[in-house]
Design an enzyme around this catalytic site. Structure first.
Site, PDB file in Angstrom:
ATOM      1  N   THR A  17      38.509  33.557  41.986  1.00  0.00           N
ATOM      2  CA  THR A  17      39.488  34.082  41.059  1.00  0.00           C
ATOM      3  C   THR A  17      39.114  33.407  39.762  1.00  0.00           C
ATOM      4  OG1 THR A  17      41.053  34.199  42.858  1.00  0.00           O
ATOM      5  CG2 THR A  17      42.000  33.995  40.670  1.00  0.00           C
TER       6      THR A  17
ATOM      7  N   SER B 167      50.288  36.988  46.426  1.00  0.00           N
ATOM      8  CA  SER B 167      49.267  36.207  45.724  1.00  0.00           C
ATOM      9  C   SER B 167      49.774  34.789  45.486  1.00  0.00           C
ATOM     10  CB  SER B 167      48.987  36.881  44.384  1.00  0.00           C
ATOM     11  OG  SER B 167      48.137  36.091  43.590  1.00  0.00           O
TER      12      SER B 167
ATOM     13  N   GLY C  88      41.603  29.303  42.868  1.00  0.00           N
ATOM     14  CA  GLY C  88      41.677  28.346  43.973  1.00  0.00           C
ATOM     15  C   GLY C  88      42.456  28.857  45.171  1.00  0.00           C
TER      16      GLY C  88
ATOM     17  N   THR D 270      41.210  38.540  39.659  1.00  0.00           N
ATOM     18  CA  THR D 270      40.408  38.140  40.817  1.00  0.00           C
ATOM     19  C   THR D 270      39.762  39.297  41.547  1.00  0.00           C
ATOM     20  OG1 THR D 270      40.547  36.886  42.892  1.00  0.00           O
ATOM     21  CG2 THR D 270      42.418  38.256  42.370  1.00  0.00           C
TER      22      THR D 270
HETATM   23  N1  GLY Z   1      43.309  36.170  45.951  1.00  0.00           N
HETATM   24  C1  GLY Z   1      43.952  34.960  45.725  1.00  0.00           C
HETATM   25  C2  GLY Z   1      45.366  35.121  45.309  1.00  0.00           C
HETATM   26  O1  GLY Z   1      45.722  36.147  44.756  1.00  0.00           O
HETATM   27  O2  GLY Z   1      46.169  34.261  45.549  1.00  0.00           O
END
Ligand code: GLY
Length: 579
Positions: A378, A449, A470, A396
């Site tokens: 991301t 998310s 992260g 991301t």
């Molecule tokens: N793909 C990581 C998040 O959206 O938390």
């Protein structure tokens, strides 16, 4: 009584705990970047330059954020994207704020059990690799809505730098090359991705080599000319749907035609007099950061000291309780009734504090709700302009280079965001998150998310812009940067560079970055019952801005630079640029 060494250690420990903060010595950080009119902090130096040029040309922070979003899709392809999705938190100079949710949605043909085999077990890799892992992308719609509603410059102006870097190429530095090398095997599996990101001999591009992306240049040029229809209703959607159908995916044209950005009210809370504005569901980020901060507000962290066993203890316990809520109660607000006001209630935080044993580690299994069965890629960027408009964007592809697939002729890497849904209650995802029914797959639903683009204000003025990649650790990375500035007095660069800890309820482990804790602190925590994972890797790439000085002390003294920017020292090709 004669004092032996053991008594001395015991005496010195108890004195330290009783009278003074236990200080951990961090390696020195470089000085933050300074600016008087604007600041752009991104994970790729060319994208930071693009953002600064937009500000210098009279664009506002939203314009710069849009241009940076497109530029990162070219120069930071492992996470920057137009084939994924994300969030934008905006705090305007008049103190109002808004939040754009342009995260991926599940395809209309998605089902709750689409990643399970006939025995009900997850099929390895199905939610991570290839077209079945792809959620309907939102970045183009999100960036364009931001520009139309809140920007000042034309789409053509804002997209031109990205088109230039895709058409003419850019030279890879050490950080850029490392990201390609790490994903070469994966990219080799998709001929269209390999043709772009690997050399004809199959090797990844190295330092000093030029990456040219003509198909991506053509896709960006079509979007620049025709707007979002070029992506959602035209040849690009057709090409993605065709490739998806041919290679085991379920994306269909109506998925693209029906994609809509949501403009939502950000989550807000206060922490020791600071106002936090962050991401609401479908992110868990803002809610969980606020829940943890509410718990921590009851402890004298500044007195207990950065990195002390007592500070780590209360932080981990607050994280443990908050991640139970994250993983069991939150989901897409169009599908789930999120208990946001309960989780943000200061009285709820007090209830949690009352349950925390001051001397012992909690036990995650004891917190399992009834009926409950890194990353890596991301990217976050922070921008502020001369008027004081602050923009925090986290977007991301989920995994590094997303699903690792590119539909022929588009040059667009597609996400594997479907892995952020619960595949099966109780089974960990890419980030080890064990989640529940609230985040189960449904058509058009958005996976929960952790992305936490956050703006902190004080006395009605912007104070800090912060966020990070992260995966599930985004929340604790962002939280720790805030606490490091507000409680521990670190400057913005030190706050971002300081070694991190992380706990997410399950597994019941405290992850610690290298040199994060002194050996005696580790022993104290182990004695309290903690299981420590002394990781040999770092995580996160935070991008932050502090307003009025590089640290609280400098702000209070007056005379610091207006804008102070810091890109994480873990981000090999990033840059904070002010002007
Ligand atoms: N793909 C990581 C998040 O959206 O938390």
């Amino acid at each position: 009584m004669p004092l032996n060494r053991r008594t001395l250690i015991a005496v010195s420990l108890s004195v330290t705990f009783a009278l003074a903060p236990l200080r951990l010595t961090f390696a020195a950080s470089p000085a933050p970047a300074k600016g008087e009119h604007g600041m752009v902090v991104t994970a790729q130096h060319l994208a930071s330059e693009v953002g600064i040029e937009v500000l210098k040309k009279g664009g506002n922070a939203v314009d710069a954020a849009v241009a940076v979003g497109y530029a990162l899709a070219v120069v930071y392809p492992n996470a920057g994207n137009i084939g994924g999705g994300g969030f934008m938190t905006i705090r305007f100079q008049d103190g109002k704020s808004t939040f754009l949710d342009f995260r991926e949605r599940a395809p209309l043909a998605a089902t709750k059990t689409m990643y399970l085999d006939k025995d009900g077990n997850p099929v390895k890799g199905a939610s991570l690799d290839g077209y079945l892992a792809v959620g309907v992308p939102g970045s183009v719609a999100g960036l364009e809505m931001a520009r139309e509603k809140y920007g000042k410059l034309s789409r053509q102006d804002l997209m031109a730098p990205a088109i230039g870097y895709a058409r003419d190429g850019f030279i890879l530095n050490q950080g850029d090359a490392a990201s390609f090398a790490g994903s070469a095997d994966r990219l080799a599996k998709d001929p269209a991705a390999a043709a772009i990101f690997l050399k004809p001999d199959g090797k990844p591009y190295g330092i000093g080599e030029r990456l040219i992306q003509p198909d991506l240049a053509a896709s960006l040029a079509a979007i620049s000319e025709k707007g979002t229809d070029a992506f959602y209703k035209g040849a690009i959607a057709d090409a993605i749907v065709k490739a998806s159908g041919a290679k085991g995916g379920i994306l269909a044209k109506p998925d693209f035609e029906q994609y809509a950005v949501r403009e939502l009210k950000p989550v807000t809370c206060t922490y020791r007099g600071y106002e936090i504005t962050s991401s609401p569901p479908p992110s868990s980020g803002g809610v969980i950061i606020c829940e943890i901060l509410n718990v921590l507000e009851g402890y004298p962290l500044s007195y207990l000291g950065a990195g002390s066993a007592e500070t780590v203890h209360v932080m981990v316990e607050a994280m443990r309780y908050a991640y139970v809520d994250r993983n069991s109660a939150l989901g897409d607000p169009d599908f789930v009734d999120n208990p946001v006001s309960k989780l943000l209630d200061k009285a709820y935080a007090k209830d949690i504090r009352d349950k925390i044993d001051p001397f012992r580690a909690g036990v995650s299994q004891d917190l399992t709700p009834k009926g409950f069965g890194e990353s890596k890629e991301t990217t976050h960027y922070s921008i502020i302009d001369d008027e004081g408009n602050a923009v925090a964007v986290t977007y991301t592809l989920n995994g590094s280079f997303g699903a690792g697939v590119v539909a022929d002729g588009t040059g667009i890497l597609l996400n594997n965001e479907m892995d952020d849904f619960t595949q099966k209650p109780g089974v960990p995802n890419l980030y080890g998150l064990v989640q529940g029914e609230a985040n189960a797959i449904q058509p058009k639903k958005t996976p929960l998310s952790s992305m936490s683009p956050t703006v902190v204000a004080k006395d009605g003025k912007p104070f800090m812009v912060i966020g990070s990649p992260g995966g599930s650790r985004i929340i604790t990375i962002t939280l720790e940067a805030i606490v490091n500035v507000i409680d521990h007095g670190m400057n913005i660069q030190e706050a971002i560079d300081a070694p991190r800890i992380h706990h997410q309820w399950l597994p019941d482990t405290v992850y610690v970055e290298p040199f994060g804790l002194s050996p005696d602190t580790e022993k104290l925590l182990a004695g309290m019952g903690y299981h420590l994972d002394l990781a040999d890797q770092t995580w996160g790439q935070a991008a932050g801005i502090l307003v009025g000085g590089k640290s609280l002390a400098e702000i209070e003294k007056g005379g610091g630079a207006r804008y102070n920017g810091a890109i994480d020292s873990r981000a090999a090709s990033g840059e904070a640029l002010g002007y």
